[in-house]
Structure formats: C-alpha cells, structure tokens
Design an enzyme around this catalytic site. Structure first.
Site, PDB file in Angstrom:
ATOM      1  N   GLY A  11       0.826  -1.212   0.000  1.00 24.51           N
ATOM      2  CA  GLY A  11       0.000   0.000   0.000  1.00 24.51           C
ATOM      3  C   GLY A  11       0.854   1.254   0.000  1.00 24.51           C
ATOM      4  NE  ARG A  72      -1.971  -4.243  -1.903  1.00 26.97           N
ATOM      5  CZ  ARG A  72      -1.594  -3.871  -0.695  1.00 26.97           C
ATOM      6  NH1 ARG A  72      -0.647  -4.505  -0.049  1.00 26.97           N
ATOM      7  NH2 ARG A  72      -2.171  -2.844  -0.113  1.00 26.97           N
ATOM      8  CG  ASP A 103       3.847  -7.668   7.383  1.00 24.90           C
ATOM      9  OD1 ASP A 103       3.138  -7.212   6.466  1.00 24.90           O
ATOM     10  OD2 ASP A 103       3.426  -8.444   8.255  1.00 24.90           O
ATOM     11  CB  THR A 125       2.293   0.850   6.135  1.00 24.38           C
ATOM     12  OG1 THR A 125       0.915   0.703   6.486  1.00 24.38           O
ATOM     13  CG2 THR A 125       3.124   0.482   7.354  1.00 24.38           C
ATOM     14  CG  ASP A 127      -2.464   0.391   8.040  1.00 23.63           C
ATOM     15  OD1 ASP A 127      -3.091   1.423   7.749  1.00 23.63           O
ATOM     16  OD2 ASP A 127      -2.602  -0.684   7.427  1.00 23.63           O
ATOM     17  CG  ASP A 129       0.451  -2.534  10.098  1.00 20.91           C
ATOM     18  OD1 ASP A 129       1.427  -1.978   9.544  1.00 20.91           O
ATOM     19  OD2 ASP A 129      -0.400  -3.181   9.464  1.00 20.91           O
ATOM     20  NE  ARG A 171      -3.490  -3.242   6.574  1.00 17.21           N
ATOM     21  CZ  ARG A 171      -2.427  -3.572   5.862  1.00 17.21           C
ATOM     22  NH1 ARG A 171      -2.566  -4.349   4.817  1.00 17.21           N
ATOM     23  NH2 ARG A 171      -1.238  -3.140   6.183  1.00 17.21           N
TER      24      ARG A 171
HETATM   25  P1  ATP Z   1       0.841  -3.010   3.272  1.00 22.70           P
HETATM   26  O1  ATP Z   1       1.158  -3.101   4.734  1.00 22.70           O
HETATM   27  O2  ATP Z   1       0.591  -1.641   2.826  1.00 22.70           O
HETATM   28  O3  ATP Z   1      -0.199  -3.985   2.827  1.00 22.70           O
HETATM   29  P2  ATP Z   1       2.774  -4.879   2.390  1.00 22.70           P
HETATM   30  O4  ATP Z   1       4.175  -4.725   1.928  1.00 22.70           O
HETATM   31  O5  ATP Z   1       2.548  -5.713   3.608  1.00 22.70           O
HETATM   32  O6  ATP Z   1       2.199  -3.428   2.526  1.00 22.70           O
HETATM   33  P3  ATP Z   1       1.694  -6.921   0.646  1.00 22.70           P
HETATM   34  O7  ATP Z   1       0.716  -6.822  -0.473  1.00 22.70           O
HETATM   35  O8  ATP Z   1       1.457  -7.895   1.736  1.00 22.70           O
HETATM   36  O9  ATP Z   1       1.866  -5.446   1.194  1.00 22.70           O
HETATM   37  O10 ATP Z   1       3.130  -7.272   0.020  1.00 22.70           O
HETATM   38  C1  ATP Z   1       3.660  -6.473  -1.025  1.00 22.70           C
HETATM   39  C2  ATP Z   1       4.315  -7.342  -2.037  1.00 22.70           C
HETATM   40  O11 ATP Z   1       5.415  -8.040  -1.447  1.00 22.70           O
HETATM   41  C3  ATP Z   1       3.434  -8.444  -2.605  1.00 22.70           C
HETATM   42  O12 ATP Z   1       2.554  -7.960  -3.618  1.00 22.70           O
HETATM   43  C4  ATP Z   1       4.470  -9.404  -3.164  1.00 22.70           C
HETATM   44  O13 ATP Z   1       4.958  -8.939  -4.413  1.00 22.70           O
HETATM   45  C5  ATP Z   1       5.583  -9.289  -2.104  1.00 22.70           C
HETATM   46  N1  ATP Z   1       5.434 -10.382  -1.124  1.00 22.70           N
HETATM   47  C6  ATP Z   1       4.500 -10.494  -0.154  1.00 22.70           C
HETATM   48  N2  ATP Z   1       4.637 -11.649   0.529  1.00 22.70           N
HETATM   49  C7  ATP Z   1       5.685 -12.298  -0.029  1.00 22.70           C
HETATM   50  C8  ATP Z   1       6.338 -13.549   0.227  1.00 22.70           C
HETATM   51  N3  ATP Z   1       5.922 -14.387   1.190  1.00 22.70           N
HETATM   52  N4  ATP Z   1       7.406 -13.871  -0.551  1.00 22.70           N
HETATM   53  C9  ATP Z   1       7.839 -13.062  -1.527  1.00 22.70           C
HETATM   54  N5  ATP Z   1       7.255 -11.877  -1.815  1.00 22.70           N
HETATM   55  C10 ATP Z   1       6.198 -11.490  -1.092  1.00 22.70           C
END
Ligand code: ATP
Length: 319
Positions: A11, A72, A103, A125, A127, A129, A171
């Site tokens: 995000g 994503r 994360d 982020t 959030d 979090d 969230r």
């Molecule tokens: P937010 O907190 O805003 O949701 P985020 O980084 O946690 O941010 P995610 O959509 O969970 O958002 O992860 C972002 C991207 O990281 C994913 O679209 C994917 O490309 C990569 N990613 C997530 N999990 C994994 C994983 N287990 N292994 C490899 N790449 C990953």
C-alpha cells in the site's frame, strides 16, 4: 557494491517519495549509481527499471503517493518468479536494494537477500503496524488528515448537537484511531486492541449530554467494525442524533508532514549506510528517537505494540 535499486511495494503512504529521494541522493553522494524499479516486485520481474539521477527526485519530498508506483504481486512468493527478478538485477548490474513497504514487502526483500542481493526494508505504511518501530513512514500524515476531518466534523456536530462515529483506517491496528482520537478530543476511541461495551459508550454520552455537552465524536478503527454498524448498535441505547462517516482512502494521500519527511529522510540515508556496510535482510525502525535495525525474520515473529497508555488517556480526558 556499485549500483543499488529502490522500489516501493504494498500500500502507498505519504512520505514514500521522501524516502526514495533520500535513498537516491545519499547513494549518489556516496558515489553509487541508483536505479528506480517501478511497480514493486512486479516491475522488477518485468524489468521496468530506470536510472535515476539527483534531479530525478527533485521536488519529490513534498509529494504524496509514490513516484515509483506500487503493485500487489503475490506471484513473487514463488521461487521461479524470484529468479526472473534476479535475472533483471543481473541485467541492470544492481547489487543491492532498498524496499519501502509493509511486512509483505519485507518477505520479498528477504528472498532477494537469500539469493545474494542484499535488501534493506523501510517501513512505509500509514497503519503504523510494523514491529520494532515506534512510527512508520506515512502514519503522522494520515493522523493529521484524520484529525483535520474530525475537527471539521466537530463543527457540524456542535451545530446540530449530533454524535459522529468516524471510521479511520488502520486494518488490525488502532494507532491512527488512538492518535487522532486523543488529538481530536474524542468522547471515545474504539480499537481492536481493547475491548469495548457499546452500552457503556451510550451511558457516557447520556451523562455528557446531561452535563450540557450535547455533541460528540467517537473515533472507530476500521478493524473493529463498520461505522454504520457501530452507529446502529449505539442507537439501540438512545437517540444521540448519530451519523456515521468513513474517511477511507483520503487518509492515504496528501503532502507528507514535516515529521514524515524527516523520518523518511533519516531512514533512507541509514538504509544506504547499511548496504554500504554489506548488510542485508534488515528492517529499519525508529525507537525512542534512535534509528535501529532488526533482522526481518525477527519481525515476522513479532507483533507491533500499540501505545495503549493513549487509550487510558483518551478515557480520562473525555469525561
Ligand atoms: P501493506 O502493509 O501496505 O499492505 P505490504 O508490503 O505488507 O504493505 P503486501 O501486499 O502484503 O503489502 O506485500 C507487497 C508485495 O510483497 C506483494 O505484492 C508481493 O509482491 C511481495 N510479497 C508479499 N509476501 C511475499 C512472500 N511471502 N514472498 C515473496 N514476496 C512477497
């Protein structure tokens, strides 16, 4: 190490551009070459990569969103897809990376580190979090956006003696609700980290009304329930002239506050320093106003701790 890549993933959050700018400028100052990777891990695999100069990030510090776009891309969890990303890193001669995101993004960054390409994570982020950091990049701006809305809603609430249930983002985390609630003088703050009793909220509103305080703001974290649902539950215990407002994605945009810009600048420069020391697989945070780094693997087994003393403070001051 000669070339580093930067991406934003997950995000978007205000201050991501300030972080991109800091990484790029610090790296260039240190004599490194910098490549921007568009659309997070999706752009890495697609080879949507371009060389950045100091001027590429001019005027970016004040802009919300992310100039590198975000996406994503769950496919990156598969090793086969990761190897396609590695092939692109080799093609562009990129030795190490900075990944700005949540994360999920850290999981992707850790996979790259395991393949031999050091990656450092920055917490981007709204959030708040992420474990092992008191604040994430974007949180302060989101709180101020929510607060601005709460102040405006308070004006109209006062004029019509209404109660507003204001749903804010976060969230699973109640941080935005707590900070905006305390700062906005909310009558109550409802967060996932603390139990609540709608009947008790109603009783408090009634006694406030009897004392002459005829309008109120209740700040509700989205992880608890929808604002309409909470308003309906509240109305079972009396007529508070309740209205529900969902602030939504407006909290994700806007020019970052000074606090977010400075945080992003500090963290971005620190990420480059860590990469220059040959380190990877680390997530940057700020704790007690000190920059810190922790192994990403430690973060995956931890939970962010919401500052619950703010909950008590909100209760004590809303009497
Ligand atoms: P937010 O907190 O805003 O949701 P985020 O980084 O946690 O941010 P995610 O959509 O969970 O958002 O992860 C972002 C991207 O990281 C994913 O679209 C994917 O490309 C990569 N990613 C997530 N999990 C994994 C994983 N287990 N292994 C490899 N790449 C990953």
């Amino acid at each position: 190490m000669k070339r580093i890549g930067i991406m934003t993933s997950g995000g978007d959050a205000p201050g991501m551009n300030a972080a991109v700018r800091a990484v790029a400028r610090k790296a260039i100052t240190e004599g490194l070459e910098v490549y921007g990777i568009n659309y997070g891990f999706a752009g890495l695999v697609a080879g949507d990569i371009f060389k950045m100069e100091a001027a590429t990030v001019s005027d970016m510090i004040s802009r919300g969103g992310t100039m590198l776009f975000s996406a994503r891309y769950p496919e990156f969890a598969q090793e086969e897809t990761q190897l396609k990303g590695i092939a692109q890193l080799n093609k562009f001669g990129i030795d190490a990376l900075v990944v700005i995101g949540g994360d999920g993004s850290y999981h992707g960054a850790l996979r790259l580190t395991e393949h031999g390409y050091n990656a450092i994570g920055l917490p981007g982020t709204i959030d708040n979090d992420i474990p092992y950091t008191d604040f994430t990049i974007g949180f302060d701006t989101a709180v101020n956006t929510a607060l601005d809305a709460i102040d405006k809603l308070s004006d109209t609430a006062a004029s019509h003696e209404r109660t507003f249930v204001v749903e804010v983002m976060g969230r699973g985390a109640g941080d935005i609700a707590l900070w905006a609630g305390v700062a906005g003088g909310a009558a109550d703050v409802i967060i996932p980290e603390h139990d609540f009793d709608v009947e008790a909220v109603a009783a408090k509103l009634k006694s406030s009304r009897e004392r002459g305080q005829k309008h109120a703001i209740i700040v509700l974290a989205e992880g608890v329930m929808h604002a309409d649902e909470f308003a309906a539950k509240l109305n079972q215990y009396g007529d508070f002239q309740t209205r529900a407002t969902v602030l939504g994605h407006v909290q994700r945009g806007g020019s970052p506050t000074a606090k977010d810009r400075v945080l992003a600048s500090k963290m971005g420069a620190y990420a480059v320093e860590l990469l220059m020391q040959g380190k990877g697989g680390l997530a940057i945070g700020i704790q007690n106003n000190q920059l810190v780094n922790h192994a990403m693997t430690d973060l995956f087994n931890s939970k962010h701790e919401t500052e619950l003393s703010l909950y008590k403070l909100a209760e004590d001051l809303s009497y």
